[in-house]
Design a protein around this motif. Structure first.
Motif: not given
Length: 1290
Positions: A31-39
């Protein structure tokens, strides 16, 4: 292709799951990777800053609870933890740099960089340590322990104290990080990794070092600082630590013997220690030099593609610190001493230094004014040339090609600097002197060595040094010390390789051209030669320039093996390896390329030229042959432009050559003898040398004798005749030419030529040379006896069919000197000896030609021979044209006739023209009252006008006068009168008298009977009008004469009919010439540039040339007053013209043709024979006025005051005479012999083609096949009506 942005609800769920410390760590990472990919970057930093505790908690769970030393599955989880830590370090640098979680992060990194971890984990750990290390440095949080760890990150890196970086790093990872660890580990001398071989350790060091230096430049730019200036601080910090902890460790004497460009210290030139390429020290030096050089040269390579921002950042940091700049220059100097397998990095360093030296890029420390351009250039020059003092060059082994490629790159940089006209930063005289001096020092060391490297680079050194000397002194005008010239001389004196002499010869040629250009404003090079010299291909391998396979670099891109067997990565490279793979020293003529005009100092050029010519000479060991050849060529160039004094000075150097190479001096000796105002003492020495060579039967002297003046030839002739027995065993063309020139003075030569002509083993060219020489001798001496001897020799010769016709055409000029009978008899004998019908016919043509010139006494005998050979066309030519010479030249229609041109219409009106066919004659009669009679034959065309001429008889007055005298005397007595005879009777008394009888009446009727008849007549008289009878119409006198003539000649039975379009065939027949036509180009070459444009632009000529062309033919103006051959010239053009009964010649004189050079070449270029009158000292070449149609080239040049030498060149072998290549001809006979030779050459060229036919033969074919076939017999009534032209009377 594009990442889909998450919805706000999804992001909130991901944040909740990531921040939930009770969830599974793997799920939290996802979920951290998903967050960083979208910011974006700012949002990422805000996220990490807000959830820093949760982020570090996640890292702690992934790393602290996992054993990553040997478990692959654990290593995968560790990579997730390290990735999370990387995000924390990159996105929260201020937080981490201020010491947040300092010990915890250090503990995590200790676990990650443990030496026994997997390679993938260690690489990630090293990157993270570098990020954390420089973040701490920004806020001053680094410690000596971290510096020690930074130094020991690479396994098997060579430490000066001999310690093992693996063991030191292992102890650090297992310790608590106290100060005692640093002090204990610094004294550790044991090393781990004993299970690995030396090669394996070297490969591992290479892999780690490559990645480590790449991470240093790349990871700095990944840190997201609030203050961008921190990035430059990080770059300076990392650069400083690499220099202090790695570079100084690898180069121990760098601190004491390093370069200080700001203080003017270049370091001591101590000899370096030779090391093996597998030595860790060499590997470390290789990669450190490579890395810092790539950083320095990033702006140079930025033009070739995109450069990583980290390199630009470190480039700025490098040149912002004086210590770092000095370290860079010191490492570049050390690169020149690396082993040859490290040629890749050496090439990269040389590329950067070359850009600085040639000022393609100005270094920052020079642009800022901290260092002068002179100081920088001197330092760069010394660094570059220090390569030639590398200890590895003594025994290059299989890396000789690598060394050669590097040498070529360095020398090319020097030449580029020298040839660059405008430098952004001007350089002083001191630099230029130092440049040449350093090149000479390196050149002496290299060129005097007997190894492969010296062999392949000797030519490049010689070319570079000599080009530099000439350009610096002569073109740039820099004052050069005499000691520098001595150094240049030492290079050529100590050089042991032949390519050195070859390069000297080439540059000497270019310097000679430049000197002549400045002294005389004459360019001895053509435009093609200038372009060719500017694009000279590389000198072949093994001769000093080209190297085909330079060996493999220490680390090549795309997985190529390094010297140690490892594989490198070029990710942080800023330069390609093209130069290392294929480096060629392009040996261009820099002097010619930089000298296009004469805007330099002539005196300076002459001084430089003399210096260059003295570098090698006849006494040079091993190079004497090349030196003599070059001096000889230079002498020839100097003489052609009138620099005789310099040529004589050079020739004096050849007088001291060793006897073994004296034959090679013959050509320049002869050129000097032929020059003007050569010193008598020099001539005497040259003649003495030539006499000595003739005494030893040297063939080279014989080859030059034909080009000598008659005066010098007469001096050498006795010695040539003495050496003749040893020279004539194998006759050559040069020997025969020399003998021919001696024919007039030595009778033995004549016998020798006859003997050579009788031999059966000579070639056709040698036979022709002997034959033409004898023919020329016969013509000059009018020697009938010699002519008969030659004919007797040729009768049974194996090449009789080729030699006899040539000889006959060559001796024809004798007929002009009153020898026509002898010439005709000779030609008749030759014709009888020839079995080849084609060649026999040619001789018969020559016989008929002589007879047509007015030799009527011999004509019957010639005519009998022609009839015996069934040559009817020749018979007709003799009968018709004999005695019609000289003529001014006109068409066949005007030979002994008036001209009656045909109507422009292509049709014939049978009511106006009548035709008569008399076998070999077509007669046409015009019925226009004028009765013009036209006779067309295979020979010519005649037009006659028929008319009646009444001639008054001349009455004699002798009798009348006698009678008057007698009457005046009075009547005398008869015989019985006084006097002895008595009185004489009057003669008139005895004249005949006739009695007149009366006219008898026509009838017996008397008048009365006539009256009775009239009265008894019953006819009524009627009055009649007066009758006026018209005058009787009688045929004209011309018509009556034509009728009488036609009846007498029996034309009625020969009357013919023709088609209506017969006029076209007649016009074709009338336009077919009866005489042979030739057009020759006569080109005047004045003194000056030997160029096509200059020659054809000349509109004036000398008096000698004027006399020559007027003797070739008389001047005519093309137009209505010139009835002969025009040669394609326009109306009002001036030309010289010459005609004979069977031939016409038009001479296209270059100075008389109108228009520009392009229009002149249209006439001159299409002529098959070129006659060139050369008054230029330079030798005329065929390619000066290049054309496809110049089959024969005759060049006339003055040999002395009274004689001319004729040079002949042909594109294909031809047999003609009497002149031959190299013939000496007197002025009085020159024009006639040249014209005769040109005509014979033109005929010989045409005879080569099987389809060739003489013009009369061609006209005969047209008459018989094209014209006569349209003429057919007609009926008798039509013939009478057509020929007699009846007149109707009213």
């Amino acid at each position: 292709m594009f990442a889909r942005k998450q919805k706000s609800s999804d992001m909130l769920q991901s944040i909740q799951r990531f921040s939930d410390v009770h969830r599974d760590p793997i799920s939290r990472v996802k979920h951290l990777k998903l967050l960083l990919d979208s910011l974006n970057v700012h949002e990422k930093r805000q996220l990490i800053d807000d959830y820093s505790f949760e982020t570090f908690h996640l890292v702690d769970e992934l790393l602290l609870q996992t054993e990553i030393s040997g478990n692959p599955q654990a290593a995968i989880e560790a990579e997730s933890g390290l990735w999370t830590l990387e995000q924390l370090l990159c996105l929260a640098p201020e937080l981490v740099g201020n010491g947040w979680q300092l010990h915890a992060i250090e503990s995590l990194l200790k676990k990650a960089i443990y030496p026994h971890n997997l390679l993938a984990v260690r690489k990630i750990a090293i990157r993270l340590f570098l990020i954390w290390y420089q973040e701490l440095a920004v806020f001053g949080k680094t410690t000596p322990d971290l510096d020690r760890v930074f130094q020991c990150l690479l396994p098997y890196f060579p430490l000066r104290n001999g310690g093992s970086t693996e063991l030191i790093l292992q102890e650090y990872c297992q310790s608590a990080g106290t100060v005692q660890w640093t002090s204990q580990s610094s004294q550790t001398s044991t090393s781990s990794g004993g299970k690995l071989t030396a090669k394996e350790r070297a490969q591992m060091l290479q892999v780690y070092l490559d990645k480590f230096l790449e991470y240093c430049t790349r990871e700095t730019t990944r840190i997201e600082w609030n203050d961008e200036s921190h990035r430059l601080e990080c770059a300076k910090f990392i650069l400083d630590k690499v220099i202090s902890l790695y570079i100084h460790e690898t180069f121990p004497d760098l601190e004491t013997n390093g370069v200080d460009v700001f203080g003017g210290w270049e370091g001591a030139g101590d000899s370096a220690e030779t090391l093996d390429t597998a030595d860790p020290v060499i590997i470390a030096r290789y990669w450190l030099i490579r890395w810092i050089n790539n950083v320095a040269g990033v702006t140079i390579s930025s033009n070739n593609g995109t450069v990583h921002p980290g390199l630009m950042l470190f480039h700025q940091a490098l040149f912002s610190c004086a210590a770092a700049t000095n370290t860079l220059l010191s490492l570049q100097r050390e690169a020149m001493q690396l082993p040859l397998p490290c040629n890749n990095v050496i090439h990269k360093v040389v590329s950067v230094l070359a850009a600085w030296l040639t000022q393609q890029e100005i270094p920052r420390f020079v642009a800022s004014g901290a260092v002068t351009a002179d100081s920088c250039s001197l330092l760069v020059l010394h660094v570059l040339l220090s390569f030639f003092h590398s200890p590895y060059l003594k025994q290059p082994g299989d890396r000789a090609q690598s060394a050669t490629s590097i040498a070529f790159t360095i020398l090319k940089a020097c030449r580029d600097l020298i040839c660059r006209k405008q430098l952004p930063q001007p350089l002083s005289t001191r630099f230029w002197n130092e440049l040449i001096a350093r090149l000479c020092d390196a050149g002496i060391d290299v060129c005097s060595s007997a190894d492969r490297f010296a062999q392949e680079t000797a030519a490049a050194f010689a070319s570079t040094i000599l080009s530099a000397m000439v350009i610096v002194r002569a073109i740039r005008g820099v004052e050069v010390d005499d000691k520098i010239w001595d150094n240049v001389h030492n290079v050529f004196a100590h050089g042991i390789w032949m390519p050195i002499a070859t390069q000297w010869a080439k540059i000497a040629h270019a310097v000679t051209r430049a000197m002549i250009l400045h002294a005389t404003h004459v360019d001895i090079f053509t435009k093609e030669e200038i372009e060719q010299n500017a694009q000279t291909p590389p000198i072949p391998a093994r001769r000093g320039i080209r190297s085909e396979n330079f060996g493999r670099s220490m680390v090549e891109p795309q997985g190529e093996p390094s010297p140690t067997g490892g594989v490198g990565d070029e990710a942080n490279s800023v330069a390609t390896d093209d130069s290392a793979d294929d480096v060629v020293f392009i040996d261009t003529d820099d002097i010619t390329r930089n000298v296009q005009t004469w805007d330099g100092d002539t005196t300076r050029w002459i001084c430089v030229w003399k210096r260059v010519m003295c570098l090698l000479g006849p006494q040079s060991k091993g190079a004497a042959v090349v030196a003599v050849d070059t001096i000889g060529q230079t002498i020839q160039h100097l003489l052609t432009v009138g620099l005789n004094t310099l040529a004589h000075w050079l020739c004096s150097r050849l007088l001291i050559v060793p006897s073994s190479i004296l034959p090679q001096c013959v050509a320049p000796f002869v050129h000097v003898l032929s020059s003007n105002k050569s010193p008598p003492q020099l001539q005497a020495h040259i003649l003495s040398s030539l006499i000595g060579l003739l005494g030893s039967a040297e063939q080279s002297v014989v080859s030059q004798l034909p080009s000598m003046s008659p005066r010098h030839l007469s001096i050498l002739s006795p010695h040539l005749l003495q050496a003749l027995p040893r020279l004539s065993h194998a006759p050559s063309s040069d020997l025969l030419k020399a003998l021919v020139l001696l024919c007039g003075e030595h009778s033995t030569v004549e016998s020798l030529l006859l003997r050579n002509l009788s031999q059966a083993d000579l070639t056709l060219p040698l036979y022709l040379l002997c034959l033409n020489a004898l023919a020329l001798l016969i013509v000059q001496r009018a020697d009938i006896e010699l002519m008969q001897r030659v004919v007797d020799c040729l009768r049974n010769h194996r090449l009789c069919a080729k030699l006899l016709p040539t000889f006959c055409s060559s001796v024809l000029p004798l007929a002009r000197f009153g020898m026509s009978s002898a010439v005709l008899e000779t030609l008749r004998a030759c014709a009888g000896a020839l079995r080849d019908e084609r060649m026999r016919t040619e001789v018969e043509w020559q016989l008929v030609s002589l007879c047509m010139e007015g030799r009527r006494r011999e004509a019957p005998n010639v005519l009998c021979g022609v009839l015996a050979d069934r040559q009817q066309i020749l018979e007709g030519a003799m009968v018709t044209l004999s005695g019609q010479w000289p003529l001014p030249g006109f068409s066949a229609a005007k030979w002994n006739s008036i001209d009656m041109p045909l109507s422009p219409s292509n049709t014939i009106n049978r009511q106006e023209v009548a035709f008569v066919d008399r076998k070999k004659v077509i007669i046409s009669v015009a019925k226009n009252g004028l009765c013009e009679l036209t006779c067309r034959t295979p020979i010519n065309k005649h037009v006659w006008s028929i008319d009646q001429y009444s001639l008054e008889r001349n009455q004699s007055t002798a009798v009348t006068d006698w009678l008057k005298r007698e009457v005046a005397k009075g009547r005398r007595g008869g015989r019985d009168g006084g006097g002895i005879l008595g009185t004489m009777e009057d003669p008139l008394d005895a004249l005949f008298t006739r009695e007149l009888t009366p006219v008898q009446p026509a009838t017996s009727l008397d008048s009365e009977s006539w009256l009775q008849l009239i009265q008894t007549s019953k006819r009524t008289p009627q009055s009649l009008n007066a009758l006026h009878s018209p005058p009787k119409a009688l045929p004209s006198s011309r018509l009556l004469e034509w009728r009488s003539f036609a009846a007498t000649m029996g034309f009625v039975s020969a009357a013919s009919e023709v088609p209506v379009n017969f006029a076209r065939d007649l016009r074709h027949l009338d336009s077919t010439g009866a005489r042979e036509v030739h057009k020759f180009a006569v080109i005047y070459v004045p003194p000056g540039p030997m160029e096509k444009q200059a020659i054809l632009s000349t509109a004036t000529h000398s008096a000698d040339f004027e006399k020559f062309i007027n003797e070739l033919g008389w001047e005519v103006k093309i137009g209505k007053n010139h009835e002969g051959y025009t040669g394609g010239l326009a109306v009002d053009s001036l030309a010289n013209y010459w005609a004979m009964p069977d031939s016409e010649v038009i001479f296209h004189v270059s100075t008389k043709l109108d228009g520009e050079a392009t229009s002149k070449i249209r006439h001159l270029g299409n002529d098959e024979v070129h006659i060139v009158w050369n008054e230029n000292p330079q030798r005329y070449r065929r390619d000066i006025i290049a054309t496809k149609f110049c089959d024969v080239l005759l060049i006339v040049e003055a040999a002395d005051e009274h004689n001319y030498r004729v040079r002949i060149e042909t594109q294909s072998p031809l047999e003609f005479g009497p002149l031959f290549d190299g013939a000496l001809v007197g002025r009085s006979e020159l024009a006639y012999l040249v014209r005769t030779t040109a005509i014979n050459a033109s005929r010989a060229y045409r005879l080569v083609r099987d389809e060739h036919a003489r013009p009369l033969r061609h006209r005969e074919t047209v008459f018989s096949l094209d014209t006569k076939r349209h003429v057919h017999p007609t009926h008798l009534c039509e013939a009478i009506n057509s020929l007699y032209i009846p007149t109707m009377v009213a």
